[in-house]
Write an enzyme that holds these catalytic residues in place. Sequence first.
Site, PDB file in Angstrom:
ATOM      1  N   ALA A 164      10.960  -3.489   1.887  1.00  0.00           N
ATOM      2  CA  ALA A 164      11.586  -3.861   0.606  1.00  0.00           C
ATOM      3  C   ALA A 164      11.030  -5.146   0.014  1.00  0.00           C
ATOM      4  CB  ALA A 164      13.093  -3.995   0.813  1.00  0.00           C
TER       5      ALA A 164
ATOM      6  N   ASP B 140       4.931  -5.212  -2.314  1.00  0.00           N
ATOM      7  CA  ASP B 140       4.425  -5.045  -3.676  1.00  0.00           C
ATOM      8  C   ASP B 140       4.911  -3.739  -4.323  1.00  0.00           C
ATOM      9  OD1 ASP B 140       2.476  -5.739  -5.781  1.00  0.00           O
ATOM     10  OD2 ASP B 140       1.460  -3.924  -5.114  1.00  0.00           O
TER      11      ASP B 140
ATOM     12  N   ALA C 168       7.411  -1.788  -3.529  1.00  0.00           N
ATOM     13  CA  ALA C 168       8.865  -1.776  -3.702  1.00  0.00           C
ATOM     14  C   ALA C 168       9.239  -2.500  -4.991  1.00  0.00           C
ATOM     15  CB  ALA C 168       9.535  -2.423  -2.503  1.00  0.00           C
TER      16      ALA C 168
ATOM     17  N   LYS D 268       1.027   7.283   0.723  1.00  0.00           N
ATOM     18  CA  LYS D 268      -0.336   7.312   1.205  1.00  0.00           C
ATOM     19  C   LYS D 268      -0.747   5.905   1.620  1.00  0.00           C
ATOM     20  CE  LYS D 268      -3.609   6.599  -2.192  1.00  0.00           C
ATOM     21  NZ  LYS D 268      -3.440   5.367  -2.953  1.00  0.00           N
TER      22      LYS D 268
ATOM     23  N   HIS E 233      -5.389  11.667  -5.234  1.00  0.00           N
ATOM     24  CA  HIS E 233      -4.953  11.869  -6.624  1.00  0.00           C
ATOM     25  C   HIS E 233      -5.832  12.888  -7.366  1.00  0.00           C
ATOM     26  CE1 HIS E 233      -2.434   8.562  -5.755  1.00  0.00           C
ATOM     27  NE2 HIS E 233      -3.229   7.576  -6.114  1.00  0.00           N
TER      28      HIS E 233
ATOM     29  N   ARG F 230      -9.311   1.299 -18.745  1.00  0.00           N
ATOM     30  CA  ARG F 230      -8.341   1.931 -17.843  1.00  0.00           C
ATOM     31  C   ARG F 230      -8.003   3.294 -18.431  1.00  0.00           C
ATOM     32  NH1 ARG F 230      -2.572   2.125 -17.854  1.00  0.00           N
ATOM     33  NH2 ARG F 230      -1.851   2.845 -15.823  1.00  0.00           N
TER      34      ARG F 230
ATOM     35  N   ARG G 297     -11.141  16.617 -18.297  1.00  0.00           N
ATOM     36  CA  ARG G 297     -11.968  17.035 -19.437  1.00  0.00           C
ATOM     37  C   ARG G 297     -12.589  18.390 -19.102  1.00  0.00           C
ATOM     38  NH1 ARG G 297     -14.210  13.646 -23.754  1.00  0.00           N
ATOM     39  NH2 ARG G 297     -12.789  11.986 -23.133  1.00  0.00           N
TER      40      ARG G 297
ATOM     41  N   TYR H  72      -5.990  16.974 -26.455  1.00  0.00           N
ATOM     42  CA  TYR H  72      -6.708  17.345 -27.674  1.00  0.00           C
ATOM     43  C   TYR H  72      -7.855  18.289 -27.367  1.00  0.00           C
ATOM     44  CZ  TYR H  72      -9.627  13.226 -26.515  1.00  0.00           C
ATOM     45  OH  TYR H  72     -10.414  12.305 -25.887  1.00  0.00           O
TER      46      TYR H  72
ATOM     47  N   LYS I 174     -11.475  19.573 -28.877  1.00  0.00           N
ATOM     48  CA  LYS I 174     -12.543  19.312 -29.851  1.00  0.00           C
ATOM     49  C   LYS I 174     -13.038  20.648 -30.389  1.00  0.00           C
ATOM     50  CE  LYS I 174     -14.589  15.248 -27.805  1.00  0.00           C
ATOM     51  NZ  LYS I 174     -15.881  14.741 -27.436  1.00  0.00           N
TER      52      LYS I 174
HETATM   53  N1  NDP Z   1       1.109  -1.420  -3.919  1.00  0.00           N
HETATM   54  C1  NDP Z   1       0.712  -0.306  -4.517  1.00  0.00           C
HETATM   55  O1  NDP Z   1       0.466  -0.263  -5.721  1.00  0.00           O
HETATM   56  C2  NDP Z   1       0.553   0.946  -3.728  1.00  0.00           C
HETATM   57  C3  NDP Z   1       0.861   0.989  -2.388  1.00  0.00           C
HETATM   58  N2  NDP Z   1       0.741   2.172  -1.695  1.00  0.00           N
HETATM   59  C4  NDP Z   1       1.101   2.259  -0.287  1.00  0.00           C
HETATM   60  O2  NDP Z   1       2.473   1.920  -0.163  1.00  0.00           O
HETATM   61  C5  NDP Z   1       2.710   1.202   1.035  1.00  0.00           C
HETATM   62  C6  NDP Z   1       3.301  -0.168   0.690  1.00  0.00           C
HETATM   63  O3  NDP Z   1       2.408  -0.845  -0.152  1.00  0.00           O
HETATM   64  P1  NDP Z   1       2.598  -2.364  -0.548  1.00  0.00           P
HETATM   65  O4  NDP Z   1       3.992  -2.616  -0.977  1.00  0.00           O
HETATM   66  O5  NDP Z   1       1.506  -2.693  -1.468  1.00  0.00           O
HETATM   67  O6  NDP Z   1       2.334  -3.062   0.837  1.00  0.00           O
HETATM   68  P2  NDP Z   1       2.570  -4.578   1.264  1.00  0.00           P
HETATM   69  O7  NDP Z   1       1.312  -5.084   1.846  1.00  0.00           O
HETATM   70  O8  NDP Z   1       3.184  -5.362   0.164  1.00  0.00           O
HETATM   71  O9  NDP Z   1       3.577  -4.386   2.476  1.00  0.00           O
HETATM   72  C7  NDP Z   1       4.943  -4.008   2.319  1.00  0.00           C
HETATM   73  C8  NDP Z   1       5.768  -4.821   3.280  1.00  0.00           C
HETATM   74  O10 NDP Z   1       5.415  -4.469   4.601  1.00  0.00           O
HETATM   75  C9  NDP Z   1       5.451  -5.611   5.441  1.00  0.00           C
HETATM   76  N3  NDP Z   1       4.143  -5.807   6.055  1.00  0.00           N
HETATM   77  C10 NDP Z   1       3.005  -6.196   5.459  1.00  0.00           C
HETATM   78  N4  NDP Z   1       1.996  -6.234   6.341  1.00  0.00           N
HETATM   79  C11 NDP Z   1       2.496  -5.854   7.512  1.00  0.00           C
HETATM   80  C12 NDP Z   1       1.953  -5.676   8.819  1.00  0.00           C
HETATM   81  N5  NDP Z   1       0.661  -5.902   9.071  1.00  0.00           N
HETATM   82  N6  NDP Z   1       2.770  -5.265   9.797  1.00  0.00           N
HETATM   83  C13 NDP Z   1       4.063  -5.013   9.555  1.00  0.00           C
HETATM   84  N7  NDP Z   1       4.625  -5.167   8.330  1.00  0.00           N
HETATM   85  C14 NDP Z   1       3.867  -5.571   7.336  1.00  0.00           C
HETATM   86  C15 NDP Z   1       5.805  -6.779   4.556  1.00  0.00           C
HETATM   87  O11 NDP Z   1       7.203  -6.998   4.664  1.00  0.00           O
HETATM   88  P3  NDP Z   1       7.841  -7.955   5.755  1.00  0.00           P
HETATM   89  O12 NDP Z   1       6.816  -8.951   6.172  1.00  0.00           O
HETATM   90  O13 NDP Z   1       8.999  -8.560   5.036  1.00  0.00           O
HETATM   91  O14 NDP Z   1       8.229  -7.015   6.833  1.00  0.00           O
HETATM   92  C16 NDP Z   1       5.522  -6.304   3.168  1.00  0.00           C
HETATM   93  O15 NDP Z   1       6.348  -6.888   2.209  1.00  0.00           O
HETATM   94  C17 NDP Z   1       1.365   1.095   1.726  1.00  0.00           C
HETATM   95  O16 NDP Z   1       1.237   2.161   2.602  1.00  0.00           O
HETATM   96  C18 NDP Z   1       0.377   1.258   0.589  1.00  0.00           C
HETATM   97  O17 NDP Z   1      -0.843   1.752   1.025  1.00  0.00           O
HETATM   98  C19 NDP Z   1       0.361   3.334  -2.307  1.00  0.00           C
HETATM   99  C20 NDP Z   1       0.040   3.349  -3.644  1.00  0.00           C
HETATM  100  C21 NDP Z   1       0.075   2.157  -4.452  1.00  0.00           C
HETATM  101  O1  LIG Z   2      -2.647   4.925  -5.434  1.00  0.00           O
HETATM  102  C1  LIG Z   2      -3.220   4.106  -6.110  1.00  0.00           C
HETATM  103  O2  LIG Z   2      -3.050   4.154  -7.449  1.00  0.00           O
HETATM  104  C2  LIG Z   2      -3.293   2.993  -8.235  1.00  0.00           C
HETATM  105  C3  LIG Z   2      -3.364   3.486  -9.674  1.00  0.00           C
HETATM  106  O3  LIG Z   2      -2.133   4.034 -10.042  1.00  0.00           O
HETATM  107  P1  LIG Z   2      -1.712   4.054 -11.576  1.00  0.00           P
HETATM  108  O4  LIG Z   2      -0.489   4.880 -11.585  1.00  0.00           O
HETATM  109  O5  LIG Z   2      -1.491   2.635 -11.977  1.00  0.00           O
HETATM  110  O6  LIG Z   2      -2.851   4.650 -12.313  1.00  0.00           O
HETATM  111  C4  LIG Z   2      -4.560   2.288  -7.827  1.00  0.00           C
HETATM  112  O7  LIG Z   2      -4.658   1.065  -8.523  1.00  0.00           O
HETATM  113  C5  LIG Z   2      -4.501   2.002  -6.344  1.00  0.00           C
HETATM  114  O8  LIG Z   2      -5.720   1.433  -5.925  1.00  0.00           O
HETATM  115  C6  LIG Z   2      -4.244   3.248  -5.557  1.00  0.00           C
HETATM  116  O9  LIG Z   2      -3.952   2.908  -4.215  1.00  0.00           O
END
Ligand code: NDP
Ligand SMILES: O=C1O[C@H](COP(=O)(O)O)[C@@H](O)[C@H](O)[C@H]1O
Length: 592
Positions: free
Chosen positions: A106, A109, A111, A245, A337, A439, A444, A481, A483
């Site tokens: 929670a 990023d 979340a 993922k 994706h 972006r 297509r 769209y 063409k």
């Molecule tokens: N961010 C994005 O835009 C996207 C993310 N994902 C996937 O979603 C999942 C979460 O992503 P995101 O929120 O970016 O990840 P984060 O790196 O922000 O990690 C989420 C939380 O997990 C805990 N954490 C981080 N590193 C570790 C570690 N090495 N060991 C144990 N706990 C850890 C931390 O919480 P705490 O320290 O409080 O426990 C952290 O706030 C990942 O699998 C990511 O690949 C998929 C698509 C897009």
């Molecule tokens: O899963 C992912 O998607 C984002 C792009 O998602 P969008 O909905 O903003 O287009 C990408 O930036 C990231 O690298 C990838 O892990």
Amino acid sequence: MRAPCGVRKAAGAATAPLPQSGPRPVVVRAGAHTVPQRGQIAHTKPSVVVRSSATADTASTSKANGVEQATSPSVYSFGNLNVEEAYDLERNDWKKTSLSVVVVGASGDLAKKKIFPALFALYYEGLLPEEFHVFGFARSKMSDAEFRSMIAGTLTCRVHARENCLEKTEKFLQRCFYSAGQYDEAASFQTLNGRMAEVEAGCGKPRSNRMFFLSIPPNVFIAAAGGAADFCSTKTGWTRVIVEKPFGRDSASSAALGRGLAAHLREDQIYRIDHYLGKELIENLTVLRFSNLVFEPLWCRQYIRNVQITFSENFGTEGRGGYFDTYGILRDVIQNHLLQILALFAMEPPVSLEAEDIRDAKVKVLRSMAPVRLDDTVLGQYRSRAVAGGKTLPGYLDDKTVPPGSLTPTFAACAMYINNPRWDGVPFLLKAGKALHTRRAEIRVQFRHVPGSLYKHKFGPDLDSATNELVIRIQPKEAIYLKINNKVPGLGLQLDTTKLDLQYQSAYKANELPDAYERLLLDVVNGDKRLFIRYDELEAAWELFTPLLHEIETRRVAPELYPYGSRGPVGAHYLAAKHNVRWGDLNDDDEP
Ligand SMILES: NC(=O)C1=CN([C@@H]2O[C@H](COP(=O)(O)OP(=O)(O)OC[C@H]3O[C@@H](n4cnc5c(N)ncnc54)[C@H](OP(=O)(O)O)[C@@H]3O)[C@@H](O)[C@H]2O)C=CC1
Ligand SMILES: O=C1O[C@H](COP(=O)(O)O)[C@@H](O)[C@H](O)[C@H]1O
């Protein structure tokens, strides 16, 4: 298209918990359909058949890659419940049931960026049950108040829906609770379970459903899934787990992850999210194709010359280099994706719109494809670029979280073929890159030349410029769209290429479309798995990319450098030319 007034798609099968002892009757769901209205979730009138547990146990599982899989999520057991109670579960009877959503990770990023805002949007729109609560779980220490204030910073009300925004925000926050703990510690999950039970007891509902979103790095996926399943499964409703993922790095690691999850959860409890499937225009793909006579007859090799599925971002890995470097763009975007979009685009008409029928059709596409070849792939990595004002846009290797000298591709393009009667010989070109000039994500479709065209002489030597092209722009500024060639009005006979143009912003007056996570979270609540990845789909997707990924890594293939903010490596043009294709997205006329 999004249905008006918050009307949502049909609710799918709800799954009951599985108390593991004694002979059990089994509920077989027979295609119940309901469209929940605003404020009313999955009000389903199911058809239920009770069978002996022996039949069901054999019917409901099979082995895939050594992993025990539920082959039909619509077959499930309902433990000690009587048939009437099972009806209630099946139709998510929220008069008797509360919903707890647990965000594991929670503090992270995803979340903050996606999950809490999506939950709030659903709550705001009245699409969550009356007795609904959010639980945050992570290692970071936080009180409920600190958690609420963290979430508050992530919430906004939609431009068109600001009524009572502050009041609704406050009410939403009051439903949020936090429990700190370790992802691999039973006691932490027991504490969380206690917290949930306490809050749920206060709801006054006899049953509770629980939904876990594993928003954590892959190294703690299995431990956390185990903790959630083993110590926090509800005894009185369903327990579902959403997995983000990456689902592994290749076929072997994905299978290991599958086995790890299967040790704690049934396949029907697992929701593998690919948020591109939740995007509005991707949801619309099947509607466009199967509800319009003008498209489906053309959807084949006779009329379509090539299909291009492209993704570009105009920013680099800033801040996510550590994660990105172990995966690269092929695993981060293309294998999931873009390949999912390809499968949905190219599938044969499914038997019905039920999740299993759509996923059966998609998996057939994937299994009709040959693995991607290195010869049909171009890899790139962005380098720094000097811009006006003496500034420099950083290259991938300038990111402090990226290991020096990394060869990880931030751009890739590849050509793939589907070896079936519909698509034989049609190149499908997939392209994705970070730090490009714009972006954009789109599909297509380039059609063939008009045979024996009477107007050929009007187009000059470049017939390609006169071919019909259907563009489905997934983002930004969603649009569809086509063409076409048209006579320029007037007395002469001059032709030009123009567009039949459906721009969502003007056509639907939609300032903001729902985020993909809103749609997908609601689908999990409703037990609708259409937009989630089934185990065999995942397996087929990895089979297409694993040999290529291994070859790139063992041979240490160097990516072609391209400047930050450019259109990517030149090699992508050679790849397209090799397959007799011209990239359509590089035509500036089509800039969103
Ligand atoms: N961010 C994005 O835009 C996207 C993310 N994902 C996937 O979603 C999942 C979460 O992503 P995101 O929120 O970016 O990840 P984060 O790196 O922000 O990690 C989420 C939380 O997990 C805990 N954490 C981080 N590193 C570790 C570690 N090495 N060991 C144990 N706990 C850890 C931390 O919480 P705490 O320290 O409080 O426990 C952290 O706030 C990942 O699998 C990511 O690949 C998929 C698509 C897009
Ligand atoms: O899963 C992912 O998607 C984002 C792009 O998602 P969008 O909905 O903003 O287009 C990408 O930036 C990231 O690298 C990838 O892990």
